[in-house]
Write a protein that holds these residues in place. Structure first.
Motif, short mmCIF file in Angstrom:
data_model
loop_
_atom_site.label_atom_id
_atom_site.label_comp_id
_atom_site.label_asym_id
_atom_site.label_seq_id
_atom_site.Cartn_x
_atom_site.Cartn_y
_atom_site.Cartn_z
N MET A 48 2.27 -8.99 -23.13
CA MET A 48 2.24 -7.53 -23.03
C MET A 48 1.54 -6.89 -24.23
O MET A 48 0.99 -5.79 -24.12
N VAL A 49 1.54 -7.57 -25.36
CA VAL A 49 0.88 -7.01 -26.56
C VAL A 49 -0.56 -7.48 -26.70
O VAL A 49 -1.27 -7.01 -27.58
N ALA A 50 -1.00 -8.40 -25.84
CA ALA A 50 -2.34 -8.97 -25.98
C ALA A 50 -3.42 -7.98 -25.57
O ALA A 50 -3.25 -7.21 -24.63
N GLY A 51 -4.54 -8.00 -26.30
CA GLY A 51 -5.71 -7.20 -25.93
C GLY A 51 -5.63 -5.76 -26.45
O GLY A 51 -4.56 -5.23 -26.70
N THR A 52 -6.81 -5.15 -26.57
CA THR A 52 -6.89 -3.78 -27.08
C THR A 52 -7.19 -2.77 -25.97
O THR A 52 -7.24 -1.57 -26.23
N GLN A 53 -7.41 -3.26 -24.74
CA GLN A 53 -7.60 -2.35 -23.62
C GLN A 53 -6.31 -1.54 -23.43
O GLN A 53 -5.21 -2.07 -23.56
N ARG A 54 -6.47 -0.24 -23.11
CA ARG A 54 -5.28 0.58 -22.92
C ARG A 54 -4.47 0.12 -21.71
O ARG A 54 -5.03 -0.18 -20.66
N LYS A 55 -3.15 0.07 -21.88
CA LYS A 55 -2.26 -0.29 -20.78
C LYS A 55 -1.11 0.71 -20.68
O LYS A 55 -0.65 1.24 -21.68
N TYR A 56 -0.67 0.92 -19.44
CA TYR A 56 0.42 1.84 -19.16
C TYR A 56 1.61 1.05 -18.63
O TYR A 56 1.45 0.23 -17.73
N TYR A 57 2.79 1.30 -19.19
CA TYR A 57 4.02 0.66 -18.72
C TYR A 57 5.01 1.74 -18.31
O TYR A 57 5.33 2.64 -19.10
N MET A 58 5.47 1.66 -17.06
CA MET A 58 6.45 2.62 -16.55
C MET A 58 7.77 1.89 -16.35
O MET A 58 7.82 0.89 -15.64
N LEU A 59 8.83 2.39 -16.98
CA LEU A 59 10.14 1.76 -16.83
C LEU A 59 11.03 2.68 -16.01
O LEU A 59 11.16 3.88 -16.32
N GLY A 60 11.64 2.12 -14.96
CA GLY A 60 12.44 2.97 -14.08
C GLY A 60 13.53 2.18 -13.38
O GLY A 60 13.54 0.96 -13.38
N GLY A 61 14.44 2.92 -12.77
CA GLY A 61 15.55 2.33 -12.04
C GLY A 61 16.67 3.33 -11.89
O GLY A 61 16.50 4.53 -12.14
N LYS A 62 17.81 2.84 -11.50
CA LYS A 62 19.00 3.66 -11.29
C LYS A 62 19.41 4.34 -12.60
O LYS A 62 19.22 3.78 -13.68
N GLY A 63 19.97 5.53 -12.51
CA GLY A 63 20.42 6.23 -13.71
C GLY A 63 21.51 5.47 -14.45
O GLY A 63 22.38 4.85 -13.83
N GLY A 64 21.44 5.48 -15.78
CA GLY A 64 22.49 4.88 -16.58
C GLY A 64 22.39 3.39 -16.82
O GLY A 64 23.34 2.77 -17.31
N VAL A 65 21.22 2.79 -16.51
CA VAL A 65 21.10 1.33 -16.69
C VAL A 65 20.44 0.96 -18.02
O VAL A 65 20.29 -0.23 -18.32
N GLY A 66 20.03 1.96 -18.80
CA GLY A 66 19.43 1.67 -20.11
C GLY A 66 17.91 1.72 -20.12
O GLY A 66 17.27 1.07 -20.95
N LYS A 67 17.33 2.51 -19.20
CA LYS A 67 15.86 2.62 -19.15
C LYS A 67 15.28 3.14 -20.46
O LYS A 67 14.29 2.63 -20.96
N THR A 68 15.94 4.18 -21.01
CA THR A 68 15.40 4.80 -22.22
C THR A 68 15.41 3.83 -23.40
O THR A 68 14.43 3.72 -24.14
N SER A 69 16.51 3.09 -23.57
CA SER A 69 16.57 2.10 -24.66
C SER A 69 15.50 1.04 -24.49
O SER A 69 14.85 0.63 -25.46
N CYS A 70 15.30 0.59 -23.25
CA CYS A 70 14.27 -0.43 -23.00
C CYS A 70 12.87 0.12 -23.26
O CYS A 70 12.03 -0.55 -23.87
N ALA A 71 12.62 1.36 -22.80
CA ALA A 71 11.30 1.97 -23.00
C ALA A 71 11.03 2.19 -24.49
O ALA A 71 9.94 1.89 -24.99
N ALA A 72 12.03 2.71 -25.20
CA ALA A 72 11.87 2.98 -26.63
C ALA A 72 11.68 1.68 -27.41
O ALA A 72 10.85 1.60 -28.32
N SER A 73 12.44 0.64 -27.05
CA SER A 73 12.31 -0.64 -27.76
C SER A 73 10.96 -1.28 -27.48
O SER A 73 10.36 -1.93 -28.36
N LEU A 74 10.43 -1.11 -26.25
CA LEU A 74 9.11 -1.64 -25.93
C LEU A 74 8.03 -0.90 -26.73
O LEU A 74 7.09 -1.52 -27.25
#
Length: 332
Positions: free
Chosen positions: A1-27
């Motif tokens: 996921m960190v390889a290369g300098t080309q721009r990449k977009y990652y969207m994290l989603g799912g059911k409310g309250g499963v920790g999406k924000t913590s996962c997105a922020a940590s990524l």
């Protein structure tokens, strides 16, 4: 996921309250610490990025996050600001955006006939999906604006499932809607000589309106292509080891497949360690979680995804050091 300098977009989603924000922020922290100028964007109306980073990120503008080794900025899309922008755009000199738009298309006479529908009041109340529309507008800026050109990783902390699916399907809907409006204009233009003469009198305004619509349609196509580009975009589903959450994740995966949005990874958060069987409650919880994990292995939508297990930790994940700790576990 960190390889290369080309721009990449990652969207994290799912059911409310499963920790999406913590996962997105940590990524996002992981990317920044690996040399990528990174932007993390919250499209969730109930923002919690500020809580995750233990820093005030409100205001709807780019805010630098303190701590990572490389530039990391956060952006919370502000629904109140979006509503204000919507009102400003649809009310000019006492008129309404619909009236201006219809007159620009040479259809001003229809507005008078539609007056009893109170179009002005309709425009005063932002429609459902405005938050998603503003997120789309930001994505367009990411693609086109010099302000965002430095970022090689853009991470989205998305809203709960329903909102996110609206966000992903919106470009298709707008493309189709704009296409219908342009076709309607062409039909009316050629319908009668009387209407043709009206168009001739206001040719510049009509052409400007048509050109703007065509330009918007082209930008919608760009956004749609971005969401479906397997080289630059990935949707990561986040869930917890509970049957209801797994079932919703399966439905989400099916919907994403229908929208042709690339999905490779499934993060399962809050997993108890195998040693957590030394009390009756822990043993029962561990058994339930094992059953949920088995459900993933047998699910036709989820079984072919790379499974990432995130442990239930004994500290609150808040602030960059804690996010780095979580990221080093999840995003190996």
């Amino acid at each position: 996921m960190v390889a290369g300098t080309q721009r990449k977009y990652y969207m994290l989603g799912g059911k409310g309250g499963v920790g999406k924000t913590s996962c997105a922020a940590s990524l996002a922290v992981k990317f920044a610490n690996n040399g990528h100028p990174t932007l993390v964007v919250s499209t969730d109306p109930a923002h919690s990025l500020s809580d995750s980073f233990a820093q005030d990120l409100t205001g709807g503008t780019l805010v630098p996050v303190e701590g990572p080794e490389c530039p990391l900025f956060a952006l919370e899309i502000n629904p109140d600001k979006a509503r204000e922008e919507f009102r400003s755009a649809t009310q000019k000199s006492g008129g309404t955006g619909v009236k201006d738009f219809m007159e620009g298309m040479g259809l001003g006479m229809l507005v008078e006939q539609l007056g009893e529908l109170k179009l002005g009041e309709l425009l005063d109340t932002p429609p459902p999906g405005l938050d998603e529309a503003m997120a789309i507008a930001k994505v367009m800026q990411f693609l086109e604006s010099q302000e965002y050109s430095m970022f090689t990783r853009i991470v989205f902390d998305t809203a709960p499932t329903g909102h996110t699916l609206r966000l992903l399907s919106l470009p298709d809907f707008l493309d189709a809607s704009i296409g219908k409006i342009l076709k309607l204009r062409q039909k009316i233009t050629s319908a009668t000589s009387a209407i043709k003469s009206i168009f001739r009198q206001e040719q510049t305004g009509q052409q400007d309106a048509a050109d703007k619509l065509e330009q918007l349609r082209e930008r919608m196509i760009k956004v749609r292509e971005l969401f479906r580009d397997t080289d630059s975009t990935e949707f990561v589903i986040v869930t917890i080891p509970a049957v209801m959450a797994i079932n919703e994740s399966s439905r989400l995966r099916a919907s994403l497949k229908k929208e042709n949005v690339p999905v490779k990874r499934l993060v399962v958060n809050q997993i108890l360690p195998p040693s957590a069987t030394d009390c009756k409650f822990c043993a029962m919880k561990r058994k339930d979680q094992s059953r949920a994990l088995d459900l993933i292995q047998n699910d036709p939508e989820l079984s072919n995804l790379t499974l990432i297990q995130g442990p239930l930790v004994d500290v609150e994940i808040r602030g960059v050091p804690a996010l780095k700790f979580l990221g080093d576990i999840i995003w190996k």
